[in-house]
Motif scaffolding. Structure first.
Motif, PDB file in Angstrom:
ATOM      1  N   ARG A   6       0.839  -1.203   0.000  1.00 59.71           N
ATOM      2  CA  ARG A   6       0.000   0.000   0.000  1.00 59.71           C
ATOM      3  C   ARG A   6       0.873   1.251   0.000  1.00 59.71           C
ATOM      4  O   ARG A   6       0.605   2.209  -0.730  1.00 59.71           O
ATOM      5  N   ASP A  85      -8.166   1.866  -8.189  1.00 58.59           N
ATOM      6  CA  ASP A  85      -8.738   0.518  -8.166  1.00 58.59           C
ATOM      7  C   ASP A  85      -8.202  -0.285  -6.980  1.00 58.59           C
ATOM      8  O   ASP A  85      -8.957  -0.981  -6.290  1.00 58.59           O
ATOM      9  N   GLN A  86      -6.897  -0.171  -6.736  1.00 61.67           N
ATOM     10  CA  GLN A  86      -6.309  -0.882  -5.607  1.00 61.67           C
ATOM     11  C   GLN A  86      -6.874  -0.365  -4.293  1.00 61.67           C
ATOM     12  O   GLN A  86      -7.154  -1.132  -3.371  1.00 61.67           O
ATOM     13  N   ASP A  89     -10.235  -1.841  -3.792  1.00 67.93           N
ATOM     14  CA  ASP A  89     -10.110  -3.237  -3.349  1.00 67.93           C
ATOM     15  C   ASP A  89      -9.781  -3.314  -1.861  1.00 67.93           C
ATOM     16  O   ASP A  89     -10.322  -4.156  -1.137  1.00 67.93           O
ATOM     17  N   ILE A  90      -8.905  -2.440  -1.419  1.00 64.46           N
ATOM     18  CA  ILE A  90      -8.539  -2.415   0.001  1.00 64.46           C
ATOM     19  C   ILE A  90      -9.749  -2.070   0.858  1.00 64.46           C
ATOM     20  O   ILE A  90     -10.002  -2.707   1.889  1.00 64.46           O
ATOM     21  N   ARG A  92     -12.906  -2.534   0.137  1.00 60.89           N
ATOM     22  CA  ARG A  92     -13.831  -3.677   0.141  1.00 60.89           C
ATOM     23  C   ARG A  92     -13.344  -4.761   1.100  1.00 60.89           C
ATOM     24  O   ARG A  92     -14.135  -5.339   1.867  1.00 60.89           O
ATOM     25  N   ALA A  93     -12.046  -5.026   1.101  1.00 57.82           N
ATOM     26  CA  ALA A  93     -11.486  -6.043   1.998  1.00 57.82           C
ATOM     27  C   ALA A  93     -11.662  -5.627   3.456  1.00 57.82           C
ATOM     28  O   ALA A  93     -12.000  -6.463   4.309  1.00 57.82           O
ATOM     29  N   GLN A  96     -15.272  -6.079   4.444  1.00 51.28           N
ATOM     30  CA  GLN A  96     -15.554  -7.510   4.603  1.00 51.28           C
ATOM     31  C   GLN A  96     -14.989  -7.996   5.939  1.00 51.28           C
ATOM     32  O   GLN A  96     -15.650  -8.745   6.667  1.00 51.28           O
TER      33      GLN A  96
END
Length: 108
Positions: A6, A85-86, A89-90, A92-93, A96
């Motif tokens: 990151r 985009d990355q 994704d982070i 969203r993770a 979750q």
């Protein structure tokens, strides 16, 4: 995604943004030079048929610089979009993971 990855991605974005600022500054300078050359040619020769060799070379050089800057700007935008985009994704993770932790807390 690891913290190191990151950080590396964020560093790339910072570099890309700095490059974008530099490119835009150079682009403005080249455009100003081109306008100055055109204005000089227009005032010296109203028909635009006479351009000094040095002026032509500078204009050509400025055009090439502008094209190169445009390519670098597109590359910078691509890197920024990839970083975005990355980042998504982070997020969203993380969401979750929060959902899983919340469910575990409710089960306890």
């Amino acid at each position: 995604m690891s913290a190191e990855h990151r950080k590396a991605t964020l560093r790339k974005v910072e570099i890309a943004l700095d490059d974008t600022d530099d490119i835009r500054s150079r682009e403005a300078q080249v455009q100003a030079q081109a306008q100055g050359l055109r204005a000089g040619a227009a005032s010296d020769d109203p028909y635009g048929e006479h351009v000094e060799h040095g002026d032509h070379a500078r204009l050509l050089s400025g055009t090439q610089t502008l094209e190169g800057s445009g390519r670098r700007l597109r590359d910078t935008q691509r890197v920024a979009l990839e970083a975005e985009d990355q980042g998504a994704d982070i997020l969203r993770a993380l969401r979750q993971q929060e959902t899983i932790e919340s469910a575990q807390d409710q089960v306890r």
